[in-house]
Motif scaffolding. Structure first.
Motif, PDB file in Angstrom:
ATOM      1  N   SER A  27       0.818  -1.219   0.000  1.00  0.00           N
ATOM      2  CA  SER A  27       0.000   0.000   0.000  1.00  0.00           C
ATOM      3  C   SER A  27       0.851   1.269   0.000  1.00  0.00           C
ATOM      4  N   PRO A  28       0.317   2.343  -0.594  1.00  0.00           N
ATOM      5  CA  PRO A  28       1.036   3.621  -0.554  1.00  0.00           C
ATOM      6  C   PRO A  28       1.249   4.118   0.881  1.00  0.00           C
ATOM      7  N   GLU A  29       0.303   3.823   1.761  1.00  0.00           N
ATOM      8  CA  GLU A  29       0.432   4.258   3.157  1.00  0.00           C
ATOM      9  C   GLU A  29       1.638   3.595   3.824  1.00  0.00           C
ATOM     10  N   TYR A  30       1.783   2.289   3.606  1.00  0.00           N
ATOM     11  CA  TYR A  30       2.916   1.603   4.225  1.00  0.00           C
ATOM     12  C   TYR A  30       4.223   1.989   3.551  1.00  0.00           C
ATOM     13  N   GLN A  31       4.227   2.105   2.251  1.00  0.00           N
ATOM     14  CA  GLN A  31       5.459   2.458   1.545  1.00  0.00           C
ATOM     15  C   GLN A  31       5.973   3.842   1.959  1.00  0.00           C
ATOM     16  N   ARG A  32       5.066   4.773   2.251  1.00  0.00           N
ATOM     17  CA  ARG A  32       5.495   6.096   2.767  1.00  0.00           C
ATOM     18  C   ARG A  32       6.183   5.943   4.117  1.00  0.00           C
ATOM     19  N   ALA A  33       5.600   5.132   5.002  1.00  0.00           N
ATOM     20  CA  ALA A  33       6.212   4.906   6.317  1.00  0.00           C
ATOM     21  C   ALA A  33       7.533   4.157   6.153  1.00  0.00           C
ATOM     22  N   LYS A  34       7.554   3.147   5.302  1.00  0.00           N
ATOM     23  CA  LYS A  34       8.746   2.335   5.084  1.00  0.00           C
ATOM     24  C   LYS A  34       9.917   3.182   4.617  1.00  0.00           C
ATOM     25  N   ALA A  35       9.667   4.163   3.781  1.00  0.00           N
ATOM     26  CA  ALA A  35      10.739   5.032   3.273  1.00  0.00           C
ATOM     27  C   ALA A  35      11.488   5.716   4.416  1.00  0.00           C
ATOM     28  N   LYS A  36      10.816   5.954   5.530  1.00  0.00           N
ATOM     29  CA  LYS A  36      11.442   6.620   6.673  1.00  0.00           C
ATOM     30  C   LYS A  36      12.391   5.690   7.423  1.00  0.00           C
ATOM     31  N   ARG A  37      12.228   4.387   7.280  1.00  0.00           N
ATOM     32  CA  ARG A  37      13.119   3.460   7.973  1.00  0.00           C
ATOM     33  C   ARG A  37      14.176   2.853   7.065  1.00  0.00           C
ATOM     34  N   ASP A  38      14.069   3.087   5.759  1.00  0.00           N
ATOM     35  CA  ASP A  38      15.067   2.564   4.830  1.00  0.00           C
ATOM     36  C   ASP A  38      16.447   3.069   5.243  1.00  0.00           C
ATOM     37  N   GLY A  39      17.366   2.143   5.420  1.00  0.00           N
ATOM     38  CA  GLY A  39      18.713   2.478   5.855  1.00  0.00           C
ATOM     39  C   GLY A  39      18.882   2.571   7.359  1.00  0.00           C
ATOM     40  N   ALA A  40      17.773   2.615   8.093  1.00  0.00           N
ATOM     41  CA  ALA A  40      17.824   2.738   9.554  1.00  0.00           C
ATOM     42  C   ALA A  40      17.812   1.390  10.255  1.00  0.00           C
ATOM     43  N   VAL A  41      17.458   0.334   9.525  1.00  0.00           N
ATOM     44  CA  VAL A  41      17.344  -0.989  10.138  1.00  0.00           C
ATOM     45  C   VAL A  41      17.874  -2.060   9.190  1.00  0.00           C
ATOM     46  N   GLU A  42      18.266  -3.178   9.774  1.00  0.00           N
ATOM     47  CA  GLU A  42      18.426  -4.416   9.025  1.00  0.00           C
ATOM     48  C   GLU A  42      17.177  -5.209   9.360  1.00  0.00           C
ATOM     49  N   ILE A  43      16.500  -5.693   8.341  1.00  0.00           N
ATOM     50  CA  ILE A  43      15.166  -6.265   8.581  1.00  0.00           C
ATOM     51  C   ILE A  43      14.939  -7.516   7.744  1.00  0.00           C
TER      52      ILE A  43
END
Length: 97
Positions: free
Chosen positions: A71-87
């Protein structure tokens, strides 16, 4: 119909980036009826490797679990954690016996 689940294993490298993601992901989880069953908490790796934070989210169906991630809602949130975690994050269909 079997429920769907996200199984998530996380090592946080940048707490501020992870916090920004966590503050924004509720919109997607609410839209797709995601419900936290496990959100952090005490853990002990009995076999294999563990990550520092573990999460299990239940959805009404496997399809909704996948749709939430896409979803666009999750992808917007996900962009904020990209590079901040190993997942490691997977969607999995529940078992009904």
């Amino acid at each position: 119909m079997p429920k769907g689940y996200w199984i998530v294993r996380i090592d946080i490298k940048d707490q501020a980036g992870y916090d920004a993601y966590r503050n924004d992901n509720a919109e997607a989880f609410a839209k797709y009826d995601g419900r936290f069953l496990v959100r952090g908490g005490k853990l002990e790796a009995l076999e294999g490797e563990a990550r520092a934070r573990n999460v299990v989210i239940e959805f009404p169906s496997y399809e909704q679990a996948v749709a939430c991630w896409k979803s666009p809602e999750y992808q917007r949130a996900k962009a904020k954690r990209d590079g901040a975690v190993e997942i490691d994050l997977m969607a999995i269909e529940g078992y009904e016996g």
